[in-house]
Design an enzyme around this catalytic site. Structure first.
Site, PDB file in Angstrom:
ATOM      1  N   ARG A   1       1.339 162.059 106.618  1.00 48.49           N
ATOM      2  CA  ARG A   1       2.171 162.184 107.816  1.00 48.49           C
ATOM      3  C   ARG A   1       2.747 163.587 107.973  1.00 48.49           C
ATOM      4  NH1 ARG A   1       4.797 156.186 107.328  1.00 48.49           N
ATOM      5  NH2 ARG A   1       3.212 155.182 108.600  1.00 48.49           N
TER       6      ARG A   1
ATOM      7  N   LYS B   1      -2.468 137.904 108.149  1.00 53.50           N
ATOM      8  CA  LYS B   1      -2.133 136.816 109.068  1.00 53.50           C
ATOM      9  C   LYS B   1      -2.729 136.983 110.452  1.00 53.50           C
ATOM     10  CE  LYS B   1       2.395 135.960 107.105  1.00 53.50           C
ATOM     11  NZ  LYS B   1       3.805 136.277 107.294  1.00 53.50           N
TER      12      LYS B   1
ATOM     13  N   GLY C   1      -1.551 150.939 108.654  1.00 51.53           N
ATOM     14  CA  GLY C   1      -1.316 151.426 107.299  1.00 51.53           C
ATOM     15  C   GLY C   1      -2.370 151.019 106.286  1.00 51.53           C
TER      16      GLY C   1
ATOM     17  N   GLY D   1       1.901 149.620 114.214  1.00 54.29           N
ATOM     18  CA  GLY D   1       2.355 148.846 115.372  1.00 54.29           C
ATOM     19  C   GLY D   1       2.121 149.575 116.687  1.00 54.29           C
TER      20      GLY D   1
HETATM   21  P1  AMP Z   1      -1.250 142.903 107.288  1.00 57.10           P
HETATM   22  O1  AMP Z   1       0.056 143.478 106.834  1.00 57.10           O
HETATM   23  O2  AMP Z   1      -1.146 141.590 107.975  1.00 57.10           O
HETATM   24  O3  AMP Z   1      -2.133 143.899 108.011  1.00 57.10           O
HETATM   25  O4  AMP Z   1      -2.019 142.534 105.953  1.00 57.10           O
HETATM   26  C1  AMP Z   1      -2.353 143.458 104.961  1.00 57.10           C
HETATM   27  C2  AMP Z   1      -2.349 142.733 103.653  1.00 57.10           C
HETATM   28  O5  AMP Z   1      -3.213 141.613 103.732  1.00 57.10           O
HETATM   29  C3  AMP Z   1      -2.819 143.547 102.484  1.00 57.10           C
HETATM   30  O6  AMP Z   1      -1.729 143.803 101.641  1.00 57.10           O
HETATM   31  C4  AMP Z   1      -3.851 142.647 101.807  1.00 57.10           C
HETATM   32  O7  AMP Z   1      -3.681 142.583 100.407  1.00 57.10           O
HETATM   33  C5  AMP Z   1      -3.564 141.301 102.424  1.00 57.10           C
HETATM   34  N1  AMP Z   1      -4.728 140.409 102.368  1.00 57.10           N
HETATM   35  C6  AMP Z   1      -5.977 140.652 102.781  1.00 57.10           C
HETATM   36  N2  AMP Z   1      -6.779 139.612 102.493  1.00 57.10           N
HETATM   37  C7  AMP Z   1      -6.031 138.686 101.857  1.00 57.10           C
HETATM   38  C8  AMP Z   1      -6.299 137.416 101.300  1.00 57.10           C
HETATM   39  N3  AMP Z   1      -7.513 136.887 101.344  1.00 57.10           N
HETATM   40  N4  AMP Z   1      -5.283 136.749 100.714  1.00 57.10           N
HETATM   41  C9  AMP Z   1      -4.054 137.280 100.671  1.00 57.10           C
HETATM   42  N5  AMP Z   1      -3.735 138.485 101.200  1.00 57.10           N
HETATM   43  C10 AMP Z   1      -4.711 139.182 101.775  1.00 57.10           C
END
Ligand code: AMP
Length: 415
Positions: free
Chosen positions: A34, A217, A373, A396
């Site tokens: 950054r 999610k 990120g 975001g």
């Molecule tokens: P987000 O903040 O929603 O973009 O998610 C990013 C996070 O999702 C990362 O820290 C990954 O470790 C996690 N992630 C990706 N795949 C999985 C999975 N199958 N189970 C649990 N966490 C996951």
């Protein structure tokens, strides 16, 4: 005004940057992307003969002074990156004298803007349900204006180069722009690059267009998934959300991450993709682990038949092939969110397959945008950041821009 046309000679410029860099427990910067991102703007101002007032937030101090989030910790790193001395103003709202004393070529770094609740403009210590909340909000908006006016009073012109916070209507990202006329406010170079990259994805689409959405999610990505459904040819949904889709379709997902209240939403996404003729690519097999840790035992199983006590932490080999096939011949690519728990070295294969296919497509002339990120951390981890077309600094902000929302930080300058 545009930064290229502006001559900063003899002017004081206040620049909003995103220096919210990750620090280790000793306050040492672990990733200076950054800071490097803002250098073209900062250097242009100094090279013109202007003086520089740099402002940023760091972390979430929630409107209170907290040394853990002091920008004083990064002063020397900023000085080294700029090749100039940097003075530090320990109170961003009481820096008028320091700013007034600046000579051309000199640099002043202001303390963390978010030590003041006025920066974010949200009332503190009062619940949204409280009947007095609306009054408190009004009062806070008024003091936010005063705070922005104080910051504006330090300088002759305002530059916003903080794409990461462009989706927030904060004092330093938007409100401050009201105190400068159109000829004396502008986007910085980084911000201009981000806006161009988003436009490439939104308006200048070369087909096929493949979007890859991953992460933990579906709920946090639903806005962009729905928006992309109208634009893409291939939509890969991966990472933790795989298991919400698998369960929604009657699969058995063991201990995998799942959003039980989003099963209907998952089914409606599948239906919508069918209606719109979008090729929706979901994981069919996965690398399941018997614990949420790097050294866990693993086995490859169907994503809809995961044994109890096991959880899907990465995409399986068949899925990785399907992902690569949907990516390698694309001409426009957007990637946000990893395909597995890439922080664990043993569960990076899915994200790696995506990154490799993106690099291959980019070499064949595709425009590829990687943002958010974690996907940025992925391409950095794989050493592939300079092999994709553009790595966005916005999480975001990028998602909201691609959803088609107007970003307040950009609107405040462009009108
Ligand atoms: P987000 O903040 O929603 O973009 O998610 C990013 C996070 O999702 C990362 O820290 C990954 O470790 C996690 N992630 C990706 N795949 C999985 C999975 N199958 N189970 C649990 N966490 C996951």
């Amino acid at each position: 005004m545009t930064i290229d046309k502006y001559n900063f000679a003899g002017k004081k410029a206040i620049v909003r940057v995103d220096f919210n860099v990750p620090l280790d427990e000793n306050g040492k910067i672990t990733d200076d992307t950054r800071i490097r991102g803002a250098l073209p703007t900062l250097k242009k101002i100094l090279a013109d003969g202007g003086s520089l007032i740099i402002m940023s937030h760091m972390g979430k101090p929630k409107g209170k002074v907290n040394p853990k989030f002091s920008l004083g910790q990064i002063k020397d790193a900023v000085a080294a990156a700029l090749g100039a001395d940097v003075k530090f103003a320990p109170d961003c709202a009481k820096a008028a004298d320091d700013a007034a004393a600046l000579k051309p070529g000199e640099v002043l770094l202001l303390e963390n803007l978010r030590f003041y609740p006025e920066e974010e403009g949200k009332p503190v210590g009062i619940d949204k349900e409280d009947p007095a909340y609306e009054e408190a909000k009004k009062a806070m908006k008024a003091s936010q204006k005063e705070f922005a006016k104080t910051l504006a009073s330090y300088a002759d012109c305002y530059v916003n180069d903080a794409f990461g916070t462009a989706h927030r209507k904060h004092a330093s990202t938007a409100v401050i722009a009201d105190y400068f006329d159109a000829d004396n406010k502008m986007l910085g170079y980084l911000m201009e690059k981000e806006v161009t990259a988003v436009n490439n994805i939104l308006s200048d689409i070369k087909r096929p267009f493949t979007a890859i959405m991953g992460g933990s999610k579906v709920s946090t990505k639903i806005g962009i998934i729905e928006n992309l459904m109208d634009k893409v040819d291939n939509l890969i949904l991966c990472g933790g959300m795989t298991y919400t889709f698998a369960k929604a379709q009657g699969g058995h997902i063991g201990n995998s991450i799942v959003e039980d209240d989003k099963l209907d939403l998952a089914l409606s996404i599948i239906e919508k993709a069918k209606q719109k003729g979008v090729n929706l690519v979901l994981g069919t097999d996965c690398v399941a682990a018997d614990d949420f840790k790097n050294e866990a035992n693993t086995q490859v199983v169907p994503a809809n038949a995961i044994p109890d006590g096991w959880e899907g932490l990465d995409a399986g080999p068949e899925t990785r092939k399907a992902f690569a096939n949907a990516i390698k011949d694309a001409k426009t690519i957007l990637w946000n969110g990893p395909a597995g728990v890439f922080e664990f070295d043993n569960f990076t294969a899915g994200s790696r397959a995506i990154a490799d296919a993106i690099v291959e497509a980019t070499e064949k002339g595709a425009f590829s945008l990687v943002g958010g990120g974690d996907s940025v951390a992925c391409v950095n981890k794989f050493g592939l950041a300079d092999k994709v077309s553009y790595v966005s600094t916005g999480g975001g902000a990028l998602l909201e821009a691609i959803e088609g929302k107007i970003l307040p930080g950009i609107a405040a300058i462009k009108g």
